[in-house]
Design a protein around this motif. Structure first.
Motif, PDB file in Angstrom:
ATOM      1  N   ARG A 148      12.594   8.837 -31.998  1.00 28.40           N
ATOM      2  CA  ARG A 148      12.166   9.333 -33.306  1.00 28.40           C
ATOM      3  C   ARG A 148      12.535   8.405 -34.462  1.00 28.40           C
ATOM      4  NH1 ARG A 148      14.553  13.910 -30.714  1.00 28.40           N
ATOM      5  NH2 ARG A 148      12.970  15.371 -29.936  1.00 28.40           N
ATOM      6  N   SER A 149      12.842   7.167 -34.171  1.00 29.37           N
ATOM      7  CA  SER A 149      13.174   6.220 -35.234  1.00 29.37           C
ATOM      8  C   SER A 149      11.964   5.959 -36.123  1.00 29.37           C
ATOM      9  CB  SER A 149      13.648   4.887 -34.630  1.00 29.37           C
ATOM     10  OG  SER A 149      14.767   5.095 -33.802  1.00 29.37           O
ATOM     11  N   ARG A 150      12.241   5.507 -37.325  1.00 30.95           N
ATOM     12  CA  ARG A 150      11.143   5.182 -38.249  1.00 30.95           C
ATOM     13  C   ARG A 150      10.266   4.075 -37.705  1.00 30.95           C
ATOM     14  NH1 ARG A 150      10.371   1.392 -42.431  1.00 30.95           N
ATOM     15  NH2 ARG A 150      12.440   0.505 -42.039  1.00 30.95           N
ATOM     16  N   ARG A 151      10.873   3.087 -37.062  1.00 35.37           N
ATOM     17  CA  ARG A 151      10.129   1.941 -36.562  1.00 35.37           C
ATOM     18  C   ARG A 151      10.504   1.682 -35.106  1.00 35.37           C
ATOM     19  NH1 ARG A 151       6.815   1.773 -39.219  1.00 35.37           N
ATOM     20  NH2 ARG A 151       7.248   0.662 -41.157  1.00 35.37           N
ATOM     21  N   VAL A 152       9.491   1.520 -34.251  1.00 34.96           N
ATOM     22  CA  VAL A 152       9.717   1.284 -32.820  1.00 34.96           C
ATOM     23  C   VAL A 152       9.112  -0.057 -32.423  1.00 34.96           C
ATOM     24  CG1 VAL A 152       9.352   2.126 -30.469  1.00 34.96           C
ATOM     25  CG2 VAL A 152       9.700   3.762 -32.337  1.00 34.96           C
ATOM     26  N   LEU A 153       9.942  -0.928 -31.841  1.00 33.34           N
ATOM     27  CA  LEU A 153       9.496  -2.233 -31.357  1.00 33.34           C
ATOM     28  C   LEU A 153       9.483  -2.214 -29.832  1.00 33.34           C
ATOM     29  CD1 LEU A 153      10.544  -2.758 -34.302  1.00 33.34           C
ATOM     30  CD2 LEU A 153      11.141  -5.050 -33.537  1.00 33.34           C
ATOM     31  N   ILE A 154       8.482  -2.839 -29.240  1.00 37.48           N
ATOM     32  CA  ILE A 154       8.387  -2.892 -27.784  1.00 37.48           C
ATOM     33  C   ILE A 154       8.423  -4.344 -27.313  1.00 37.48           C
ATOM     34  CG2 ILE A 154       5.840  -2.814 -27.806  1.00 37.48           C
ATOM     35  CD1 ILE A 154       6.031  -1.181 -25.173  1.00 37.48           C
ATOM     36  N   TYR A 155       9.156  -4.579 -26.211  1.00 37.39           N
ATOM     37  CA  TYR A 155       9.222  -5.886 -25.554  1.00 37.39           C
ATOM     38  C   TYR A 155       8.723  -5.674 -24.137  1.00 37.39           C
ATOM     39  CZ  TYR A 155      11.363  -9.845 -23.049  1.00 37.39           C
ATOM     40  OH  TYR A 155      11.590 -10.937 -22.253  1.00 37.39           O
ATOM     41  N   CYS A 156       7.776  -6.496 -23.689  1.00 42.18           N
ATOM     42  CA  CYS A 156       7.227  -6.344 -22.339  1.00 42.18           C
ATOM     43  C   CYS A 156       7.007  -7.722 -21.729  1.00 42.18           C
ATOM     44  CB  CYS A 156       5.920  -5.555 -22.387  1.00 42.18           C
ATOM     45  SG  CYS A 156       5.171  -5.278 -20.756  1.00 42.18           S
ATOM     46  N   ALA A 157       8.009  -8.226 -21.030  1.00 40.37           N
ATOM     47  CA  ALA A 157       7.922  -9.538 -20.392  1.00 40.37           C
ATOM     48  C   ALA A 157       9.042  -9.656 -19.371  1.00 40.37           C
ATOM     49  CB  ALA A 157       8.025 -10.659 -21.431  1.00 40.37           C
ATOM     50  N   ARG A 158       8.851 -10.556 -18.420  1.00 33.64           N
ATOM     51  CA  ARG A 158       9.872 -10.770 -17.397  1.00 33.64           C
ATOM     52  C   ARG A 158      11.068 -11.523 -17.991  1.00 33.64           C
ATOM     53  NH1 ARG A 158       7.135 -14.471 -13.912  1.00 33.64           N
ATOM     54  NH2 ARG A 158       5.630 -14.656 -15.592  1.00 33.64           N
ATOM     55  N   PHE A 159      12.252 -11.172 -17.514  1.00 31.74           N
ATOM     56  CA  PHE A 159      13.484 -11.848 -17.947  1.00 31.74           C
ATOM     57  C   PHE A 159      13.797 -12.968 -16.943  1.00 31.74           C
ATOM     58  CE2 PHE A 159      13.723  -7.670 -19.857  1.00 31.74           C
ATOM     59  CZ  PHE A 159      14.248  -7.903 -21.117  1.00 31.74           C
ATOM     60  N   ASN A 160      12.855 -13.865 -16.781  1.00 27.83           N
ATOM     61  CA  ASN A 160      12.997 -14.908 -15.771  1.00 27.83           C
ATOM     62  C   ASN A 160      13.103 -16.304 -16.374  1.00 27.83           C
ATOM     63  OD1 ASN A 160      10.357 -14.969 -16.723  1.00 27.83           O
ATOM     64  ND2 ASN A 160       9.567 -15.801 -14.800  1.00 27.83           N
ATOM     65  N   GLU A 161      13.171 -16.371 -17.690  1.00 26.71           N
ATOM     66  CA  GLU A 161      13.119 -17.667 -18.363  1.00 26.71           C
ATOM     67  C   GLU A 161      14.026 -17.639 -19.589  1.00 26.71           C
ATOM     68  OE1 GLU A 161      12.879 -21.050 -19.558  1.00 26.71           O
ATOM     69  OE2 GLU A 161      11.513 -20.791 -17.869  1.00 26.71           O
ATOM     70  N   THR A 162      14.955 -18.588 -19.667  1.00 25.65           N
ATOM     71  CA  THR A 162      15.882 -18.627 -20.804  1.00 25.65           C
ATOM     72  C   THR A 162      15.136 -18.888 -22.114  1.00 25.65           C
ATOM     73  OG1 THR A 162      16.299 -20.978 -20.376  1.00 25.65           O
ATOM     74  CG2 THR A 162      17.820 -19.402 -19.387  1.00 25.65           C
ATOM     75  N   GLY A 163      13.963 -19.489 -22.027  1.00 23.73           N
ATOM     76  CA  GLY A 163      13.174 -19.760 -23.217  1.00 23.73           C
ATOM     77  C   GLY A 163      12.691 -18.515 -23.939  1.00 23.73           C
ATOM     78  N   ARG A 164      12.809 -17.362 -23.321  1.00 25.63           N
ATOM     79  CA  ARG A 164      12.402 -16.126 -24.016  1.00 25.63           C
ATOM     80  C   ARG A 164      13.375 -15.761 -25.135  1.00 25.63           C
ATOM     81  NH1 ARG A 164       8.021 -14.606 -21.250  1.00 25.63           N
ATOM     82  NH2 ARG A 164       8.038 -14.720 -18.969  1.00 25.63           N
ATOM     83  N   ARG A 165      14.490 -16.464 -25.187  1.00 26.44           N
ATOM     84  CA  ARG A 165      15.486 -16.314 -26.257  1.00 26.44           C
ATOM     85  C   ARG A 165      15.942 -14.865 -26.400  1.00 26.44           C
ATOM     86  NH1 ARG A 165      16.589 -20.524 -29.651  1.00 26.44           N
ATOM     87  NH2 ARG A 165      18.365 -19.133 -30.054  1.00 26.44           N
ATOM     88  N   ILE A 166      16.469 -14.351 -25.309  1.00 23.01           N
ATOM     89  CA  ILE A 166      16.990 -12.983 -25.312  1.00 23.01           C
ATOM     90  C   ILE A 166      18.167 -12.851 -26.257  1.00 23.01           C
ATOM     91  CG2 ILE A 166      17.804 -11.096 -23.852  1.00 23.01           C
ATOM     92  CD1 ILE A 166      14.897 -12.125 -23.395  1.00 23.01           C
ATOM     93  N   ASP A 167      18.833 -13.980 -26.555  1.00 16.05           N
ATOM     94  CA  ASP A 167      19.932 -13.942 -27.521  1.00 16.05           C
ATOM     95  C   ASP A 167      19.431 -13.474 -28.884  1.00 16.05           C
ATOM     96  OD1 ASP A 167      18.497 -16.464 -27.507  1.00 16.05           O
ATOM     97  OD2 ASP A 167      19.973 -17.208 -28.937  1.00 16.05           O
TER      98      ASP A 167
END
Length: 358
Positions: A185-204
């Protein structure tokens, strides 16, 4: 007859091959097996393939080219990859083989994009000079190479995903009802949909955004698995669904979200998000923030947002109005409809194949 070479066929590519097969019959050869799909956290596509013996050492691949010589293939669609040693052999022998060769690839290294954008790879240039035509994933990389090789014969396929038309045919969801169903129920909802198989996705950067946002104001939906996936249990405003392949669940999760957010290594996930009507938010491509070629589909302020840094990201996400998000979402769907349907991708490939007259 046509022969096409690929390492494997994931689910997001199966409709391209299946629909192309209906209009231009071909044999599809793959040199990787089921284990490679599992390691990359990919689901297998339901496409008929022929297994091709191959050996690899590091990035170098040596496959058995004799398979292509024993059959009456007039056109070979090989990969634009200078580490494929057998492809070099075929290209150098091409004058004696009476076969046309199309090379299919990005045309640029994702990891060296910033450098190669200014100085394209000489090895790739040599490969394309030896080939009869090139299939690029997107128009941007084709345009880069056309500046270097104005006479080259090439087509941009406009890389897309299997279910893109089906996604866009779905009725618009009841966002409020879905948020109630999933207790978000937050005001703003962000979605992430990708494999966590690459450090280049910058999960940090994803974790930094989670740490610096107010849980009462922002929530995050996570779809994806992989060896680099962090533990999200410490974040009360993060809802982790793991790997999701059920289209109904995926439709609902995208339906309740406002924006798609992936800090780096944005590829076909941008197409999927835009098909769902979600503006794509990411960071500007730099030597530190790597982006795939589909990053060029994102137009800042039109169908997504490209941030210079985390400060700008936090500011923009906080100030965006519902109307601005709705408009960008509509424009994202329109962009997919105009440029990124599977029909268009198949037609682009067919047009190139029809120009091959051995």
């Amino acid at each position: 007859m046509i022969a096409i070479l690929q390492p494997l066929v994931p689910h997001y590519r199966e409709h391209f091959f299946n629909r192309l097969q209906e209009q231009a019959p071909f044999d599809l050869y793959c040199y990787d097996g089921v284990d490679a799909l599992r390691k990359r956290n990919l689901a297998a596509g339901s496409t008929t393939i022929k297994q091709l013996p191959a050996w690899s050492v590091g990035p170098f691949v040596l496959y058995n080219p004799l398979r292509f010589f024993k059959r009456d293939y007039k056109v070979l669609v090989l990969m634009l990859n200078f580490a494929h040693l057998s492809t070099w052999m075929i290209l150098l022998l091409k004058p004696f083989l009476k076969q046309k060769v199309i090379l299919w690839g990005h045309g640029i290294s994702v990891k060296r994009y910033v450098q190669e954008e200014q100085q394209p790879s000489r090895l790739l240039k040599w490969m394309m000079q030896l080939a009869d035509a090139t299939w690029f994933y997107t128009p941007k990389e084709m345009a880069l190479w056309q500046q270097v090789m104005p006479e080259m014969k090439a087509v941009a396929l406009n890389n897309t995903i299997s279910e893109v038309e089906k996604i866009m045919q779905q009725p618009l969801p009841d966002k409020a009802a879905l948020r109630e169903k999933y207790q978000i129920r937050s005001r703003r909802v962000l979605i992430y949909c990708a494999r966590f198989n690459e450090t280049g996705r910058r999960i940090d950067l994803l974790l930094k955004l989670m740490a610096e946002t107010d849980p009462a104001e922002f929530s995050f939906i996570i779809i994806g698995a992989g060896k680099y996936k962090p533990d999200f249990n410490g974040y009360t405003h993060v809802h982790d669904f793991g790997a999701v392949y059920d289209p109904t669940i995926k439709q609902e999760l995208f339906g309740l979200a406002d924006l798609y957010f992936q800090p780096g290594w944005v590829g076909l996930s941008a197409v999927e998000a835009m098909a769902y009507g979600k503006p794509v938010c990411t960071f500007k491509r730099t030597a530190e923030v790597l982006q795939c070629v589909e990053y060029s589909y994102i137009r800042d302020g039109y169908n997504g947002l490209i941030f210079e840094n985390m400060e700008e990201c936090l500011y923009m996400l906080d100030k965006l109005s519902d109307d601005e998000i709705r408009t960008m979402g509509q424009q994202a769907r329109w962009f997919v409809q105009e440029h990124l349907t599977m029909t268009a991708m198949v037609d682009n490939a067919l047009h190139s194949l029809h120009t091959m007259n051995p």
